[in-house]
Scaffold this motif. Structure first.
Motif, PDB file in Angstrom:
ATOM      1  N   ARG A  44       0.824  -1.217   0.000  1.00 44.98           N
ATOM      2  CA  ARG A  44       0.000   0.000   0.000  1.00 44.98           C
ATOM      3  C   ARG A  44       0.853   1.259   0.000  1.00 44.98           C
ATOM      4  O   ARG A  44       0.464   2.281  -0.567  1.00 44.98           O
ATOM      5  N   MET A  45       2.013   1.229   0.627  1.00 36.46           N
ATOM      6  CA  MET A  45       2.874   2.418   0.671  1.00 36.46           C
ATOM      7  C   MET A  45       3.269   2.874  -0.729  1.00 36.46           C
ATOM      8  O   MET A  45       3.436   4.065  -0.965  1.00 36.46           O
ATOM      9  N   ASP A  46       3.416   1.940  -1.658  1.00 37.15           N
ATOM     10  CA  ASP A  46       3.767   2.300  -3.032  1.00 37.15           C
ATOM     11  C   ASP A  46       2.669   3.091  -3.725  1.00 37.15           C
ATOM     12  O   ASP A  46       2.911   3.769  -4.710  1.00 37.15           O
ATOM     13  N   GLU A  47       1.445   2.998  -3.233  1.00 39.20           N
ATOM     14  CA  GLU A  47       0.305   3.660  -3.870  1.00 39.20           C
ATOM     15  C   GLU A  47       0.075   5.082  -3.361  1.00 39.20           C
ATOM     16  O   GLU A  47      -0.735   5.812  -3.922  1.00 39.20           O
ATOM     17  N   ILE A  48       0.769   5.487  -2.305  1.00 44.00           N
ATOM     18  CA  ILE A  48       0.562   6.812  -1.718  1.00 44.00           C
ATOM     19  C   ILE A  48       1.584   7.776  -2.303  1.00 44.00           C
ATOM     20  O   ILE A  48       2.785   7.522  -2.265  1.00 44.00           O
ATOM     21  N   SER A  49       1.108   8.882  -2.819  1.00 44.93           N
ATOM     22  CA  SER A  49       1.967   9.875  -3.445  1.00 44.93           C
ATOM     23  C   SER A  49       2.991  10.429  -2.455  1.00 44.93           C
ATOM     24  O   SER A  49       2.680  10.654  -1.281  1.00 44.93           O
ATOM     25  N   GLU A  50       4.189  10.679  -2.947  1.00 50.09           N
ATOM     26  CA  GLU A  50       5.255  11.268  -2.133  1.00 50.09           C
ATOM     27  C   GLU A  50       4.820  12.590  -1.524  1.00 50.09           C
ATOM     28  O   GLU A  50       5.236  12.943  -0.427  1.00 50.09           O
ATOM     29  N   SER A  51       3.974  13.340  -2.208  1.00 48.03           N
ATOM     30  CA  SER A  51       3.601  14.676  -1.739  1.00 48.03           C
ATOM     31  C   SER A  51       2.330  14.703  -0.894  1.00 48.03           C
ATOM     32  O   SER A  51       1.921  15.759  -0.444  1.00 48.03           O
ATOM     33  N   GLU A  52       1.700  13.548  -0.663  1.00 47.20           N
ATOM     34  CA  GLU A  52       0.457  13.534   0.099  1.00 47.20           C
ATOM     35  C   GLU A  52       0.639  13.974   1.547  1.00 47.20           C
ATOM     36  O   GLU A  52      -0.214  14.654   2.107  1.00 47.20           O
ATOM     37  N   ILE A  53       1.724  13.564   2.155  1.00 49.91           N
ATOM     38  CA  ILE A  53       2.066  13.985   3.513  1.00 49.91           C
ATOM     39  C   ILE A  53       3.570  14.266   3.526  1.00 49.91           C
ATOM     40  O   ILE A  53       4.275  13.925   2.579  1.00 49.91           O
ATOM     41  N   PRO A  54       4.112  14.881   4.571  1.00 51.26           N
ATOM     42  CA  PRO A  54       5.550  15.191   4.577  1.00 51.26           C
ATOM     43  C   PRO A  54       6.460  13.976   4.406  1.00 51.26           C
ATOM     44  O   PRO A  54       7.531  14.077   3.826  1.00 51.26           O
ATOM     45  N   PHE A  55       6.035  12.813   4.900  1.00 48.03           N
ATOM     46  CA  PHE A  55       6.850  11.604   4.792  1.00 48.03           C
ATOM     47  C   PHE A  55       6.876  11.142   3.344  1.00 48.03           C
ATOM     48  O   PHE A  55       5.883  10.638   2.822  1.00 48.03           O
ATOM     49  N   TRP A 129      20.080  18.370   5.235  1.00 42.12           N
ATOM     50  CA  TRP A 129      19.324  17.313   5.909  1.00 42.12           C
ATOM     51  C   TRP A 129      17.863  17.300   5.469  1.00 42.12           C
ATOM     52  O   TRP A 129      17.257  16.249   5.410  1.00 42.12           O
ATOM     53  N   GLY A 130      17.309  18.437   5.121  1.00 47.39           N
ATOM     54  CA  GLY A 130      15.900  18.513   4.747  1.00 47.39           C
ATOM     55  C   GLY A 130      15.537  17.658   3.545  1.00 47.39           C
ATOM     56  O   GLY A 130      14.496  17.006   3.525  1.00 47.39           O
ATOM     57  N   LEU A 131      16.391  17.650   2.540  1.00 49.12           N
ATOM     58  CA  LEU A 131      16.109  16.826   1.356  1.00 49.12           C
ATOM     59  C   LEU A 131      16.251  15.338   1.661  1.00 49.12           C
ATOM     60  O   LEU A 131      15.547  14.514   1.088  1.00 49.12           O
ATOM     61  N   LYS A 132      17.142  14.996   2.584  1.00 48.18           N
ATOM     62  CA  LYS A 132      17.296  13.589   2.971  1.00 48.18           C
ATOM     63  C   LYS A 132      16.060  13.099   3.734  1.00 48.18           C
ATOM     64  O   LYS A 132      15.619  11.973   3.556  1.00 48.18           O
ATOM     65  N   TYR A 133      15.498  13.959   4.585  1.00 50.10           N
ATOM     66  CA  TYR A 133      14.339  13.581   5.382  1.00 50.10           C
ATOM     67  C   TYR A 133      13.016  13.696   4.620  1.00 50.10           C
ATOM     68  O   TYR A 133      12.119  12.897   4.820  1.00 50.10           O
ATOM     69  N   PHE A 134      12.887  14.747   3.793  1.00 48.25           N
ATOM     70  CA  PHE A 134      11.592  15.064   3.196  1.00 48.25           C
ATOM     71  C   PHE A 134      11.554  15.032   1.674  1.00 48.25           C
ATOM     72  O   PHE A 134      10.518  15.266   1.082  1.00 48.25           O
ATOM     73  N   ARG A 135      12.693  14.810   1.024  1.00 47.06           N
ATOM     74  CA  ARG A 135      12.797  14.803  -0.441  1.00 47.06           C
ATOM     75  C   ARG A 135      12.151  16.059  -1.031  1.00 47.06           C
ATOM     76  O   ARG A 135      12.427  17.152  -0.571  1.00 47.06           O
TER      77      ARG A 135
END
Length: 168
Positions: A44-55, A129-135
């Motif tokens: 299911r994680m593969d189906e959730i957009s990267e931008s939907e939440i900060p993670f 660090w921000g790009l490593k944590y949040f892309r």
């Protein structure tokens, strides 16, 4: 007890030779407690957009790795020995994990990858660090931070900065 943690994300299976080398690093050490934890991703994680939440670490990642070392010994020599071990493991894993940037899990704050200044930290500096944590979510999060916390009251060693220039 003292503790140091680091993390990685993996997109392709680690070859057997890579895992054997990791096993040797775990087995041949002079430290109290060492662990490497693999947490599976996918489904299911593969189906959730990267931008939907900060993670952002979802689609395309097959697992997450948490490296940890704990010790009770006092003194700088013991601390350095344990810190060197985890940094050696982290360096060893470099060819097998995500890159450009090498991703990291926010909740294992890794101060080795950078820290805020005592006060204002630029977006550029915090990107380390921000790009490593949040892309790709990092800029959007900095925009939100600028709106809701313009004076940067809520901060820590690796917090998201405002987009205001220093002194403004």
């Amino acid at each position: 007890m003292k503790y140091k943690g680091k993390s990685d994300y993996v997109r392709k299976p680690i070859p057997i030779a890579g895992l054997r080398g990791l096993w040797r690093l775990l087995y041949d050490n002079d430290i109290e407690i060492a662990q490497v934890e693999f947490a599976p991703y996918g489904g299911r994680m593969d189906e959730i957009s990267e931008s939907e939440i900060p993670f952002a670490h979802r689609s395309g990642y097959i697992f997450h790795i948490h490296y940890a070392v704990d010790w009770r010994e006092e003194g700088d020599e013991a601390a350095q020995r344990h810190m060197n071990w985890i940094r050696r493991v982290y360096k060893y894993m470099e060819p097998y994990v995500s890159n450009s940037p090498r991703a990291a899990y926010l909740n294992y704050r890794d101060l080795d990858i950078g820290v805020n200044n005592n006060g204002y930290t630029s977006y550029h500096q915090a990107s380390i660090w921000g790009l490593k944590y949040f892309r790709n979510n990092f800029k959007r999060l900095a925009m939100v931070k600028t709106k809701v916390d313009p004076h940067n009251f809520f901060k820590n060693e690796q917090s998201i900065p405002t987009l205001f220039e220093e002194g403004k």
